[in-house]
Design a protein around this motif. Structure first.
Motif, PDB file in Angstrom:
ATOM      1  N   GLY A 110     -75.176 -53.911 -29.714  1.00 42.63           N
ATOM      2  CA  GLY A 110     -74.112 -54.913 -29.853  1.00 42.63           C
ATOM      3  C   GLY A 110     -74.277 -56.122 -28.947  1.00 42.63           C
ATOM      4  N   LEU A 114     -71.364 -59.137 -28.441  1.00 38.73           N
ATOM      5  CA  LEU A 114     -70.630 -59.166 -27.170  1.00 38.73           C
ATOM      6  C   LEU A 114     -70.781 -60.529 -26.502  1.00 38.73           C
ATOM      7  CD1 LEU A 114     -71.343 -55.631 -25.670  1.00 38.73           C
ATOM      8  CD2 LEU A 114     -69.152 -56.563 -26.369  1.00 38.73           C
ATOM      9  N   LEU A 124     -63.426 -58.920 -31.445  1.00 39.82           N
ATOM     10  CA  LEU A 124     -64.429 -58.082 -32.106  1.00 39.82           C
ATOM     11  C   LEU A 124     -63.813 -57.045 -33.040  1.00 39.82           C
ATOM     12  CD1 LEU A 124     -66.907 -57.649 -29.165  1.00 39.82           C
ATOM     13  CD2 LEU A 124     -67.282 -58.909 -31.268  1.00 39.82           C
ATOM     14  N   LYS A 142     -70.770 -50.429 -33.512  1.00 39.51           N
ATOM     15  CA  LYS A 142     -71.109 -50.530 -32.084  1.00 39.51           C
ATOM     16  C   LYS A 142     -70.180 -51.498 -31.372  1.00 39.51           C
ATOM     17  CE  LYS A 142     -74.612 -47.950 -31.017  1.00 39.51           C
ATOM     18  NZ  LYS A 142     -76.014 -47.909 -31.291  1.00 39.51           N
ATOM     19  N   PHE A 143     -69.860 -52.626 -31.995  1.00 40.58           N
ATOM     20  CA  PHE A 143     -69.026 -53.588 -31.272  1.00 40.58           C
ATOM     21  C   PHE A 143     -67.533 -53.368 -31.519  1.00 40.58           C
ATOM     22  CE2 PHE A 143     -70.254 -56.536 -34.912  1.00 40.58           C
ATOM     23  CZ  PHE A 143     -68.979 -56.690 -35.441  1.00 40.58           C
ATOM     24  N   HIS A 302     -69.730 -54.699 -18.344  1.00 37.62           N
ATOM     25  CA  HIS A 302     -69.243 -55.352 -19.565  1.00 37.62           C
ATOM     26  C   HIS A 302     -69.048 -56.856 -19.295  1.00 37.62           C
ATOM     27  CE1 HIS A 302     -66.851 -56.441 -22.984  1.00 37.62           C
ATOM     28  NE2 HIS A 302     -66.952 -55.226 -23.492  1.00 37.62           N
ATOM     29  N   GLY A 350     -64.295 -54.940 -27.815  1.00 38.43           N
ATOM     30  CA  GLY A 350     -65.016 -54.063 -28.723  1.00 38.43           C
ATOM     31  C   GLY A 350     -65.050 -52.626 -28.246  1.00 38.43           C
ATOM     32  N   THR A 353     -69.474 -49.125 -24.699  1.00 39.09           N
ATOM     33  CA  THR A 353     -70.844 -48.708 -25.020  1.00 39.09           C
ATOM     34  C   THR A 353     -71.289 -47.458 -24.266  1.00 39.09           C
ATOM     35  OG1 THR A 353     -71.601 -50.273 -23.372  1.00 39.09           O
ATOM     36  CG2 THR A 353     -71.662 -50.998 -25.670  1.00 39.09           C
TER      37      THR A 353
END
Ligand code: TXA
Ligand code: MG
Length: 501
Positions: A110, A114, A124, A142-143, A302, A350, A353
């Motif tokens: 992603g 991002l 997102l 993923k996002f 992030h 989002g 991760t």
């Protein structure tokens, strides 16, 4: 209390070849560009609702089949042709690597969405990815948004081997209908980083994304702001908070001692899912440390977390953004459903991760101890500071680490942890959380944390999957321990606590 702002735009992350233009292999020349007939009309309509980005994997660069310059040329030509028809592409993101390079920018990672979220104020959760490969759909997941698989380009060829739940559209026009149908379903009130930082400066509470889980943030140096976190979460005051920083200078002000092992750990894993507990300076309010002489500090990776810390110009105290004891949120919508009305706003970054909280390492009486397993595996920590003792609240009275409660991270539905086979005959409606290959055919409600048996993937899925099973109104969720290596140990820790009575 919540701010109703509509400044965040949703986006479409469009694949290029096989999606907007025909896939004719690795393109080197603009004469090879052929638009699909509906690209112009559909994108023109969709741009009224979505910012448009192109995200393209051009592995031919790494393989020497095209140059980056040739790729850029073709990209520019595509944007110009679209612009000539009144269609604005905000940015075209190219990954020039091949999969074996293990880069961060290749789809389905992603990375580019991002980046776009941070730079273009994109929401997102309301965004989509579209393309003719499975990785184009996985990108959306993923996002934290959604993905659509197109049967154009290579799509038709791969359509037989798709996982069941993939959304499929014959072409861009059909994708447009799907997107417009879903458009109305998601909340509109997420904050931009600037708005969030302003609220934090004024002493408010803002939920922020981090790579591990969403955090409920307040100015970590102001007691009157920090107290609101405990109130909103219904968290007991004896459970101390982590301070989130964006630079090492900030760290130095918060602690009185920086042992060399801690510095090495920070160098190795910051920014990232590691929290270090060290003796605190007077700057840290007692409310943050629950009266302890130490403070927990973490530098998240992030990009939106980093920006909000920088813009609010203070370390942010932030526990996971959920009611005390319940499942941690890994998407903005999870926060919204549980705490939306109790806080001042949410920044949507989002899907997380890493998906599981940070590893907490404390330095106590000359020794490093693992206070909580998390997003950095114990093996990795030990490579740097040697063997660490694992702290368990039950058998160590000498190490102060309140908040490592036995029951925690729990869904509403009772969770029972292995052995996997044991069924309670009285519980008719049950679900299963499984990992890797399994042979259960006894319930329709099975979620596999990772079909490939990968503990990192399982961590990303863990909390979301618990929530999904929780929604079904089951009597019981059955699960089993994962292998005790990599992130397996941290996942087992959460499963144990989620199932503790
Ligand atoms: O990944 C994470 O760490 C997430 C994100 C938001 O950064 N945060 C998080 O915070 O999990 P929270 O509050 O749910 O868990 C923090 C735990 C506390 O429960 C406590 O066990 C430990 O950190 N802690 C904090 N300060 C401590 C201290 N001074 N000494 C020992 N343990 C401490
Ligand atoms: Mg394609």
């Amino acid at each position: 209390m919540k701010q109703n702002t509509q400044n965040l735009r949703p986006a479409l992350f469009l694949d290029r070849d096989g999606t907007i233009i025909e896939d004719r292999g690795f393109l080197t020349n603009t004469s090879e560009v052929h638009f699909y007939p509906d690209s112009f009309t559909v994108l023109k309509r969709l741009q009224k609702h979505f910012a448009l980005f192109i995200v393209t994997n051009q592995g031919g660069v790494a393989r020497g089949l095209q140059t980056l310059k040739e790729v850029d040329n073709v990209n520019r030509f595509v944007s110009t042709e679209l612009a000539a028809r009144g269609i604005r592409i905000e940015e075209t993101y190219t990954c020039p690597h091949q999969r074996s390079d293990n880069c961060h920018c290749i789809k389905p990672h992603g990375f580019y969405p991002l980046k776009a979220a941070a730079e273009y104020n994109i929401c997102l959760e309301k965004s989509w990815s579209l393309g003719d490969h499975l990785h184009d759909v996985e990108l959306g997941e993923k996002f934290g948004g959604r993905g659509i698989f197109l049967l154009t380009g290579h799509g038709e060829k791969h359509s037989d081997s798709l996982p069941e739940k993939v959304r499929i559209a014959a072409n861009l026009s059909e994708a447009e209908s799907l997107i417009m149908k879903y458009r109305e379903q998601i909340p509109e009130h997420y904050l931009t980083v600037k708005q969030g930082a302003e609220i934090l400066k004024q002493g408010g509470l803002v939920a922020i994304p981090t790579e591990t889980v969403y955090g409920l943030a307040a100015n970590g140096l102001k007691e009157e702001s920090v107290v609101k976190i405990f109130e909103a979460k219904k968290r007991p005051f004896f459970d101390p908070l982590i301070l989130h920083i964006a630079s090492l200078d900030q760290w130095q002000e918060l602690v009185t001692e920086l042992p060399s092992g801690a510095k090495q750990l920070a160098e190795a894993f910051w920014p990232g899912p590691l929290t270090l507990v060290l003796p605190k300076s007077d700057l840290v309010p007692d409310m943050v440390s629950s009266g302890l002489e130490t403070v927990a500090v973490r530098m998240p990776s992030h990009p939106l977390a980093r920006r909000i810390i920088e813009e609010s110009r203070c370390p942010l105290a932030a526990p996971s953004a959920n009611l005390f004891g319940s499942v941690s949120p890994t998407r903005a919508i999870h926060v919204d459903r549980q705490l939306g009305d109790r806080i001042d706003g949410i920044i949507d970054g989002g899907a997380c991760t890493v998906g599981i909280e940070s590893t907490i390492v404390g330095y106590w009486k000359g020794k490093y101890r693992l206070l909580r397993p998390g997003g950095i595996p114990q093996e990795e920590i030990e490579k740097i500071v040697g063997p660490v003792e694992c702290f368990k609240a039950e058998n160590h009275q000498d190490v102060p680490a309140p908040g490592t409660m036995k029951r925690h991270y729990s869904p509403g539905t009772p969770l029972r942890l292995g052995p996997a086979g044991t069924l309670n005959p009285e519980k008719k409606r049950f679900g299963r959380l499984v990992f890797g290959k399994h042979a259960y055919k006894d319930t329709p409600h099975i979620i596999n944390l990772s079909e490939k048996g990968n503990t990192e993937e399982a961590a990303v899925q863990l909390y979301h999957s618990l929530r999904e099973l929780d929604k079904l109104g089951l009597e019981e969720i059955l699960t089993d321990r994962l292998p005790d290596s990599g992130l397996g140990r941290a996942i087992n820790d959460r499963l144990e606590r989620a199932s503790a009575s």
